[in-house]
Design an enzyme around this catalytic site. Structure first.
Site, PDB file in Angstrom:
ATOM      1  N   ASP A 136       0.827  -1.209   0.000  1.00  0.00           N
ATOM      2  CA  ASP A 136       0.000   0.000   0.000  1.00  0.00           C
ATOM      3  C   ASP A 136       0.866   1.266   0.000  1.00  0.00           C
ATOM      4  O   ASP A 136       0.366   2.368   0.181  1.00  0.00           O
ATOM      5  CB  ASP A 136      -0.935   0.004   1.215  1.00  0.00           C
ATOM      6  CG  ASP A 136      -0.176  -0.100   2.540  1.00  0.00           C
ATOM      7  OD1 ASP A 136       1.077  -0.153   2.524  1.00  0.00           O
ATOM      8  OD2 ASP A 136      -0.841  -0.115   3.597  1.00  0.00           O
ATOM      9  N   GLU A 143       1.474   4.269   7.392  1.00  0.00           N
ATOM     10  CA  GLU A 143       0.433   3.738   6.521  1.00  0.00           C
ATOM     11  C   GLU A 143      -0.248   4.877   5.759  1.00  0.00           C
ATOM     12  O   GLU A 143      -0.155   6.038   6.168  1.00  0.00           O
ATOM     13  CB  GLU A 143      -0.620   3.015   7.375  1.00  0.00           C
ATOM     14  CG  GLU A 143      -0.070   1.873   8.232  1.00  0.00           C
ATOM     15  CD  GLU A 143      -0.035   0.545   7.482  1.00  0.00           C
ATOM     16  OE1 GLU A 143      -0.105   0.544   6.234  1.00  0.00           O
ATOM     17  OE2 GLU A 143       0.065  -0.496   8.149  1.00  0.00           O
TER      18      GLU A 143
END
Ligand code: PGA
Length: 242
Positions: A136, A143
């Site tokens: 990702d 993140e």
């Protein structure tokens, strides 16, 4: 940004190890920012080999690792402390007192993050930061989000990251820690040199998105486009879309 094309995983690992070795030779008392995950294992193996051959000396090196699972004791085989010892530190002459990782057992997140930022400041910042990249686009455990994080902070791991890491926990998501302490994006960007290793077809899409798409916290690695000395070493498959 400099992109170095490697033939395969072994070639990628050797090329990355050459860059780290050059750093250690040029500045024996350098600060290495180190990473865990499957990708850098071959790089560490190569460094250990050169150390065994008398080519490298880690006696003056300081290390700061990117991240650590929150709640996992050092002794746990899947702690990043264990990973780093198993793959590198136990095999070279780095001074144990010069090894730094966030302390996953300090459950006071604010205190631990402040301590770790102070460690990084005290050692004078990172000379070379080694990174992998998540599917990702995460770097460390930064993140995708709607803002770039700055210093060390505590993160809730995304379900996809927990899923990707379950292979290290008997394939059981319930055993994967759900939080981690990670160096922030600003700290990573402040490293004087950043070296990313990436291999395999499964990473080709995120490599394209990160380095040939817009800079956005939705793709944390994309910020590396702004770094003045960023080197990406990838194998043919990972670089197949760029
Ligand atoms: P991997 O992890 O090297 O195991 O693919 C990379 C990362 O999540 O940073």
């Amino acid at each position: 940004m400099r992109i170095i094309r490697a033939k395969d995983y072994d070639d990628m690992s050797r090329k990355a190890a050459h860059i780290i070795a050059a750093q250690v030779i040029l500045k024996p008392d350098c600060v290495l920012g180190l990473a865990t995950g499957g990708t850098p294992v071959g790089t560490y193996k190569q460094l250990v080999e050169w150390y065994d051959q008398g080519e490298l000396d880690f006696s003056e090196v300081t290390s700061v690792n990117l991240d650590e699972y929150r709640g996992l004791p050092r002794e746990h085989p899947e702690s990043y402390w264990s990973f780093m010892h198993r793959n590198l530190f136990d095999h070279v002459n780095i001074d144990p007192a010069a090894i730094n990782l966030p302390d996953g057992t300090n459950m006071d997140a604010a205190a631990e993050c402040a301590r770790y930022d102070e460690v990084i400041r005290r050692v004078g910042g990172v000379d070379l930061q080694l990174l992998g990249i998540g599917h990702d686009g995460h770097i460390g455990f930064n993140e995708p989000s709607d803002a770039f994080d700055l210093g060390t902070h505590c993160v809730d791991l995304k379900p996809e990251t927990i899923e990707a890491n379950k292979r290290f926990f008997d394939g059981n998501v319930d055993l994967v820690p759900k939080q981690a302490y990670t160096m922030g994006t600003r700290t990573i960007l402040q490293a004087r040199k950043v070296l990313m290793v990436v291999n395999g077809k499964a990473k080709a899409e995120i490599v394209k998105k990160s380095f040939f798409g817009p800079v956005t916290p939705e793709v944390p690695a994309s910020i590396l486009q702004m770094h003045p000395d960023f080197v990406l070493v990838g194998d043919e498959e990972a670089l197949s879309l760029i």
